[in-house]
Design an enzyme around this catalytic site. Structure first.
Site, mmCIF file in Angstrom:
data_model
loop_
_atom_site.group_PDB
_atom_site.id
_atom_site.type_symbol
_atom_site.label_atom_id
_atom_site.label_comp_id
_atom_site.label_asym_id
_atom_site.label_seq_id
_atom_site.Cartn_x
_atom_site.Cartn_y
_atom_site.Cartn_z
ATOM 1 N N LEU A 62 13.631 13.874 15.263
ATOM 2 C CA LEU A 62 13.046 14.032 13.928
ATOM 3 C C LEU A 62 13.538 12.940 12.988
ATOM 4 O O LEU A 62 13.399 13.055 11.772
ATOM 5 C CB LEU A 62 13.377 15.410 13.359
ATOM 6 C CG LEU A 62 12.777 16.592 14.131
ATOM 7 C CD1 LEU A 62 13.180 17.912 13.484
ATOM 8 C CD2 LEU A 62 11.256 16.475 14.210
ATOM 9 N N ARG A 91 16.454 12.001 11.970
ATOM 10 C CA ARG A 91 17.440 12.461 10.983
ATOM 11 C C ARG A 91 16.795 13.200 9.814
ATOM 12 O O ARG A 91 17.221 13.079 8.676
ATOM 13 C CB ARG A 91 18.280 11.286 10.499
ATOM 14 C CG ARG A 91 18.992 10.586 11.648
ATOM 15 C CD ARG A 91 19.531 9.215 11.284
ATOM 16 N NE ARG A 91 20.178 8.625 12.441
ATOM 17 C CZ ARG A 91 19.528 7.968 13.411
ATOM 18 N NH1 ARG A 91 18.223 7.807 13.327
ATOM 19 N NH2 ARG A 91 20.172 7.469 14.448
ATOM 20 N N GLY A 92 15.741 13.934 10.136
ATOM 21 C CA GLY A 92 15.042 14.720 9.130
ATOM 22 C C GLY A 92 13.904 13.987 8.459
ATOM 23 O O GLY A 92 13.101 14.600 7.745
ATOM 24 N N SER A 125 10.668 15.378 9.684
ATOM 25 C CA SER A 125 10.735 16.834 9.885
ATOM 26 C C SER A 125 9.694 17.575 9.065
ATOM 27 O O SER A 125 9.412 18.744 9.318
ATOM 28 C CB SER A 125 12.121 17.357 9.501
ATOM 29 O OG SER A 125 12.320 17.228 8.094
ATOM 30 N N TYR A 156 32.985 13.016 16.029
ATOM 31 C CA TYR A 156 32.212 13.727 15.011
ATOM 32 C C TYR A 156 33.171 14.576 14.184
ATOM 33 O O TYR A 156 33.666 15.611 14.631
ATOM 34 C CB TYR A 156 31.166 14.641 15.655
ATOM 35 C CG TYR A 156 30.045 13.944 16.395
ATOM 36 C CD1 TYR A 156 29.814 12.586 16.256
ATOM 37 C CD2 TYR A 156 29.212 14.664 17.235
ATOM 38 C CE1 TYR A 156 28.781 11.956 16.933
ATOM 39 C CE2 TYR A 156 28.167 14.049 17.912
ATOM 40 C CZ TYR A 156 27.954 12.696 17.765
ATOM 41 O OH TYR A 156 26.924 12.099 18.446
#
Length: 336
Positions: free
Chosen positions: A211, A213-214, A217, A58
């Protein structure tokens, strides 16, 4: 909000009922604020979150160094409660390109040496290869982690994005505490064959992408323009008609959330929490505001009527588009 706990597998540690996935603080979701990222990790620890999840790839080590900084600057009591889960094995070029996976025993130990240094810790709590290396038997990769456990550098073996057969082979080699895999209202592929095996073997699931990746959300606008350094700009579920279809699902979920007086994100996380005590959702909050909202899911109780309404609003397999681009899907042992 009262932080509940869950236990990873039958041989693993007790962790908070929600973990913090730190990837977005370093990579794949556009630019992030370093000071806010550290503050968010501190706030999570203060709220009782114990499980911090990262990967050595990452931001090419950036995320591990970020977590290391946050741990060093946290109060001693909070630092000591933190359990760090690390994924390794993904190979990347200087341009950020993905070039494969390496699960050879020598590589496993090499990756671990660098992670320990970047994190500034003397051991890694849960260590796992990010994706199955098709050229290396999982027994060899897991065996190398088991040797690191014997040497005191790792505490527990985990798995990531592998299928039921691979889970069985790995568990026959060494005790496995958890399988990290995507699981959410619109990513339910593990329910058919993987989840029954993990439950049979006493292996927990740490669920990422709760979620999506949004996407679910409640904060993703229909007309949002994603930056070139945002993974979602290339994700099938965020493209064209797929995006509009998926956001229609979110609108249906929003009606249920509003009736309960909670947010869309909270009801989506609460749904994953309701799937069983062996499932620990990882929340990918990048700011204290989003962290606070996500932690509010712990106070959401879903009864049978709620769960039925949610299933009707967002049926299994309702999402449009794969969860990764085709090239990435090809590396998922869990999809085979």
């Amino acid at each position: 909000m009262t932080m509940r706990t869950r236990t990873l597998g039958t041989t693993g540690p007790q962790v908070s009922a929600l973990g913090l996935g730190c990837m977005g603080m370093s990579a794949l979701y556009g630019d992030a604020d370093r000071a806010e990222s550290v503050a968010t990790i501190h706030a999570a620890l203060e709220a009782g979150v114990t499980l911090l999840d990262t990967g050595d790839f990452y931001g090419m080590g950036h995320n591990e160094m970020l977590i290391g900084e946050a741990l060093r600057s946290a109060p001693a009591a909070r630092r000591e409660q933190a359990l760090v889960s690390v994924k390794f094995g993904a190979l990347r070029g200087p341009d950020g390109d993905w070039t494969g996976y390496d699960g050879r025993p020598a590589a496993v130990k090499n990756f671990a040496a660098y992670s320990l240094q970047r994190l500034g810790v003397d051991h890694i709590d849960v260590y796992r290869i990010a994706r199955l290396d098709p050229d290396v038997p999982i027994e060899e990769t897991v065996g190398a982690i088991a040797e690191l456990i014997e040497q005191g550098y790792v505490r527990h073996v985990g798995l990531s994005e592998v299928g039921a057969e691979t889970v069985r082979r790995a568990a026959a080699t060494a005790p496995i505490v958890d399988l990290q895999i995507e699981y959410s209202l619109i990513s339910r592929g593990i329910e058919a064959s993987i989840l029954p095996v993990t439950r049979e073997l006493g292996i927990s699931v740490t669920a990422y992408g709760v979620l999506s990746r949004g996407l679910i959300s409640g904060h993703f606008p229909r007309d949002r323009q994603l930056a070139a350094n945002d993974f979602r700009a290339y994700s099938p579920r965020f493209q064209g008609d797929n995006l509009q279809h998926n956001l229609n699902l979110v609108d249906a979920l929003r009606k249920i959330a509003e009736q309960k007086g909670v947010t869309v994100a909270q009801i989506a996380i609460a749904w994953v929490l309701s799937r069983g005590e062996d499932i620990v959702p990882l929340i990918g909050a990048r700011t204290r505001e989003r962290l606070s909202e996500s932690l509010g899911a712990l106070d959401v109780t879903l009864d049978e009527a709620d769960l039925t309404a949610i299933e009707q609003a967002v049926p299994a397999d309702a999402a449009a588009g794969d969860r990764y681009p085709a090239a990435a899907m090809a590396h998922l042992d869990s999809e085979r």
